[in-house]
Design a protein around this motif. Structure first.
Motif, PDB file in Angstrom:
ATOM      1  N   VAL A 232      39.212  81.452 141.896  1.00 25.29           N
ATOM      2  CA  VAL A 232      39.351  81.804 140.421  1.00 25.29           C
ATOM      3  C   VAL A 232      38.435  83.052 140.491  1.00 25.29           C
ATOM      4  CG1 VAL A 232      38.049  80.990 138.372  1.00 25.29           C
ATOM      5  CG2 VAL A 232      39.458  79.576 139.372  1.00 25.29           C
ATOM      6  N   ALA A 235      40.693  85.875 141.169  1.00 24.92           N
ATOM      7  CA  ALA A 235      41.347  86.379 140.075  1.00 24.92           C
ATOM      8  C   ALA A 235      40.922  87.154 139.041  1.00 24.92           C
ATOM      9  CB  ALA A 235      42.329  84.908 139.691  1.00 24.92           C
ATOM     10  N   GLY A 252      45.559  87.446 139.165  1.00 27.61           N
ATOM     11  CA  GLY A 252      44.581  88.115 137.966  1.00 27.61           C
ATOM     12  C   GLY A 252      45.125  89.449 137.510  1.00 27.61           C
ATOM     13  N   ILE A 270      51.860  84.566 131.904  1.00 30.56           N
ATOM     14  CA  ILE A 270      51.864  83.040 131.659  1.00 30.56           C
ATOM     15  C   ILE A 270      52.220  82.328 133.227  1.00 30.56           C
ATOM     16  CG2 ILE A 270      52.413  81.024 130.489  1.00 30.56           C
ATOM     17  CD1 ILE A 270      50.610  83.020 128.918  1.00 30.56           C
ATOM     18  N   GLY A 273      49.478  82.831 135.885  1.00 28.26           N
ATOM     19  CA  GLY A 273      48.264  82.049 135.221  1.00 28.26           C
ATOM     20  C   GLY A 273      48.460  80.702 135.410  1.00 28.26           C
ATOM     21  N   CYS A 274      49.559  80.099 135.077  1.00 28.90           N
ATOM     22  CA  CYS A 274      49.636  78.818 135.080  1.00 28.90           C
ATOM     23  C   CYS A 274      49.735  78.476 136.580  1.00 28.90           C
ATOM     24  CB  CYS A 274      51.037  78.306 134.768  1.00 28.90           C
ATOM     25  SG  CYS A 274      51.232  78.177 132.799  1.00 28.90           S
ATOM     26  N   LEU A 276      47.777  79.846 138.749  1.00 29.60           N
ATOM     27  CA  LEU A 276      46.467  80.078 139.080  1.00 29.60           C
ATOM     28  C   LEU A 276      45.607  78.978 138.580  1.00 29.60           C
ATOM     29  CD1 LEU A 276      43.942  81.636 139.876  1.00 29.60           C
ATOM     30  CD2 LEU A 276      43.919  82.573 137.409  1.00 29.60           C
ATOM     31  N   LEU A 277      46.142  78.425 137.376  1.00 33.27           N
ATOM     32  CA  LEU A 277      45.506  77.159 136.786  1.00 33.27           C
ATOM     33  C   LEU A 277      45.599  75.945 137.724  1.00 33.27           C
ATOM     34  CD1 LEU A 277      43.985  75.556 134.480  1.00 33.27           C
ATOM     35  CD2 LEU A 277      46.007  75.748 133.306  1.00 33.27           C
ATOM     36  N   SER A 280      43.620  76.036 141.088  1.00 37.67           N
ATOM     37  CA  SER A 280      42.538  75.748 140.902  1.00 37.67           C
ATOM     38  C   SER A 280      42.298  74.237 140.516  1.00 37.67           C
ATOM     39  CB  SER A 280      41.825  76.572 139.614  1.00 37.67           C
ATOM     40  OG  SER A 280      40.669  76.203 139.062  1.00 37.67           O
ATOM     41  N   LEU A 281      43.030  73.479 139.763  1.00 39.19           N
ATOM     42  CA  LEU A 281      42.861  72.301 139.081  1.00 39.19           C
ATOM     43  C   LEU A 281      43.064  71.296 140.431  1.00 39.19           C
ATOM     44  CD1 LEU A 281      42.586  70.215 136.970  1.00 39.19           C
ATOM     45  CD2 LEU A 281      45.070  70.407 136.622  1.00 39.19           C
ATOM     46  N   SER A 284      40.139  71.912 143.205  1.00 41.15           N
ATOM     47  CA  SER A 284      39.028  71.256 142.913  1.00 41.15           C
ATOM     48  C   SER A 284      38.982  69.834 142.760  1.00 41.15           C
ATOM     49  CB  SER A 284      38.212  71.824 141.716  1.00 41.15           C
ATOM     50  OG  SER A 284      39.273  71.641 140.481  1.00 41.15           O
TER      51      SER A 284
END
Lengths: 301, 308
Positions: A232, A235, A252, A270, A273-274, A276-277, A280-281, A284
């Motif tokens: 994150v 990015a 990023g 988008i 970005g999705c 990346l999200l 990350s989710l 983690s």
């Protein structure tokens, strides 16, 4: 003490609870495996990007600018996730972008864990003023917003691969150092370490052969959580124009490039970005699950 | 009283060491970035001119002396003149501070006002659909990159739904999206922590006693349980206020919010290093002061350190 009870479950716990605990652990194991599978899949995509990507990620095509996502082939080339303002294929760029995220993410975690583990073990093992100095620096780093300093450092030194890896890596060393220090403090006072000392074992050998294996699972948990953070942060820096520079695609950077066209061509920002999200989710959460599985004492919500 | 004084003295020392370390890192990075003199001179400037500028900036002196001079300037808040604004860097930075404080405090208030009730409801209605939904949203909120969240909000709430302006600073509607973006991470963290802290307390014997006395459920939760769950929540909440400051660089850039963070990014692009140094230092200082104030209130709240 209660060494006559071989199981870790309290003796008076009803059997139903133990069975439930087992089911929970089973479920957590599956979740960790799913998280790991996701990361492996992403790594495979990144590694095989040149063969997997349908198009050259930096090749521009003025005729195909801002094409909406479609499976139909315009000018003989399909763009399932559309194209950006220079007519570059968003799918291919997203696939190549995974390389930057993963390579910098893993490299930064390697730097952070090496520095953090070394200093944490040193502080815990040596104690005294070595410990005081290391922990004072750690506390000080936690006492200000490191992201801002990272932005300042990269802004002044310029965004090169080594600078990014070192700065992102060092932004996370404190977590490793603090946890490992406290574990080493406990281990050091155990009889087996005293025994090796008495037998004439050298300190590096004690650390390498007896301390490190004992703290390895903790190290893996923190490294997983840090990987999500590093990806994150990379990015974010790329989004601010302080990461890997164009034309190399990074998630990023793509989100930044698509920002101006958000109203007319949302897909540029988008899709990366999705992903990346999601990355990350998943990473983690995998760290959380791994912690529950390997080392429940670390739990802190 | 002595315990509190000792506690605060230790925290003050820690805060001062942090300020000193930040200044040192800033100094080292500025030195690593190379000789500043050629940047200020035309390419064909004579050697005498170079020597004059170097003397003016003090770069002709030995490094330890430069370091001492630098620290002296830092103590006085003097970071030199901005190349872009042609004004003392500190004065420029202070001018951008109110916008950042406004955004940060709004985001913080929003986070606390949403997160604490959500956390309480989640804990009381444990393992219901409401709890699962709230915690799922919180997990996404905790791992979503701030800048992408901002982009998503702009796309959905501003461009598609047309509810709010996309960027800039104006009336209160301009504040909503940036505050939501900036506050999202803290909101998620505070909600999760409130839930787990409250669950921990609800298990205690005195809660069972309160229930056994026949008190109404909301009274048990609010008066008996929540008060005791509040200490860890308060600690993490305070820390979040500091984290907001770092994250506001990104949020301000996404929403073109005219605060310190955006100033820092613009100054990096303009190579206006006095401003960059000043903003990094100023933010670190604000962050450290906030932490110190939190330690203070924490010390006053915790009976083990509270003065008698």
């Amino acid at each position: 003490m209660a060494s006559s009870i071989p199981v870790s479950v309290p003796a008076d716990a009803p059997p139903a609870d133990a069975a439930r605990g087992g089911r929970v652990a089973q479920r957590t194991r599956r979740l960790v495996a799913a998280g790991a599978a996701f990361v492996v899949l992403l790594a495979l995509v990144a590694a095989t990007a040149p063969w997997l990507a349908p198009h050259d990620p930096v090749r521009q095509s003025l005729r195909a600018r801002l094409t909406a996502p479609t499976l139909e082939a315009a000018d003989g080339r399909a763009h399932p996730l559309g194209t950006d303002h220079l007519g570059r294929d968003v799918l291919s760029r997203t696939i190549f972008g995974a390389r930057v995220s993963l390579v910098i993410g893993f490299a930064a975690v390697a730097v952070g864990s090496a520095v953090g583990a070394a200093l944490g073990i040193l502080a815990g093992y040596r104690g005294g003023w070595t410990d005081t100095v290391i922990m004072t620096i750690a506390d000080a780093q936690l006492a200000f917003p490191f992201v801002l300093l990272a932005i300042g450092i990269i802004g002044v030194l310029g965004p090169s691969f080594p600078t990014l890896v070192v700065v992102i890596g060092l932004s996370g060393w404190v977590d490793y150092a603090r946890v490992l220090r406290s574990q080493v403090l406990v281990l050091r006072s155990r009889e087996f370490v005293d025994a090796i000392h008495a037998l004439g074992g050298a300190v590096p050998r004690i650390v390498g052969r007896h301390i490190l294996p004992n703290v390895l699972s903790t190290l893996v948990v923190i490294a997983t959580l840090q990987l999500a953070r590093a990806i994150v942060l990379e990015a974010t820096l790329s989004f601010l124009g302080l990461g890997i520079q164009p034309p190399t695609p990074s998630w990023g950077g793509m989100i930044q490039e698509g920002r101006e066209y958000l109203d007319s061509a949302w897909w540029i920002s988008i899709f990366p970005g999705c992903l990346l999200l999601l990355t990350s989710l998943v990473v983690s959460r995998s760290g959380d699950w791994l912690r529950d599985l390997l080392d429940p004492t670390l739990r802190s919500e | 009283m002595r315990a509190l004084a000792a506690f605060l003295a230790a925290r003050l020392v820690r805060a001062l060491i942090a300020v000193w370390l930040v200044s040192t890192v800033v100094f080292v990075v500025m030195r690593l970035s190379g000789d500043p003199v050629p940047l200020l001179l035309p390419a064909d400037a004579p050697r005498s001119e170079y020597a004059r500028v170097a003397r003016e900036l003090g770069t002709d002196r030995p490094l330890p002396v430069q370091y001492a001079v630098f620290l002296g300037h830092v103590v006085r808040g003097d970071f030199g003149r901005s190349i872009h604004f042609r004004e003392p860097a500190m004065r420029v930075a202070i001018g951008y501070l109110p916008a950042t404080v406004e955004l940060g405090l709004t985001a913080f208030a929003l986070a606390v006002l949403v997160a604490v009730p959500v956390g309480v409801v989640s804990a009381v209605r444990r393992n219901t659909a409401v709890d699962h939904a709230a915690m799922a949203v919180a997990l996404v909120g905790q791992s979503a990159p701030t800048f992408f969240l901002g982009i998503l909000f702009i796309l959905l709430l501003s461009l598609k739904a047309g509810l709010l302006p996309t960027s800039g600073r104006g009336d209160w509607t301009h504040l909503v999206l940036p505050a939501m973006t900036l506050g999202a991470f803290s909101m998620a963290s505070i909600a999760r922590l409130t839930r787990s802290a409250l669950l921990e307390v609800l298990r205690q014997d005195y809660v069972r006693t309160a229930r056994a006395k026949g008190l109404r459920e909301w009274r048990v939760v609010v008066k008996h349980a929540f008060r005791n769950a509040a200490v860890p929540v308060l600690t993490i909440t305070g820390l979040q206020l500091g984290t907001l400051l770092g994250a506001s660089v990104v949020t301000e850039t996404v929403f073109a919010w005219p605060g310190l963070g955006r100033l820092a990014i613009h100054s990096i692009y303009n190579r206006d290093y006095p401003i960059v140094q000043c903003v990094v230092f100023l933010s670190a200082l604000v962050f450290i002061v906030i932490n110190f104030v939190i330690d203070l209130t924490y010390g006053l709240l915790d009976p083990r350190i509270r003065p008698r």
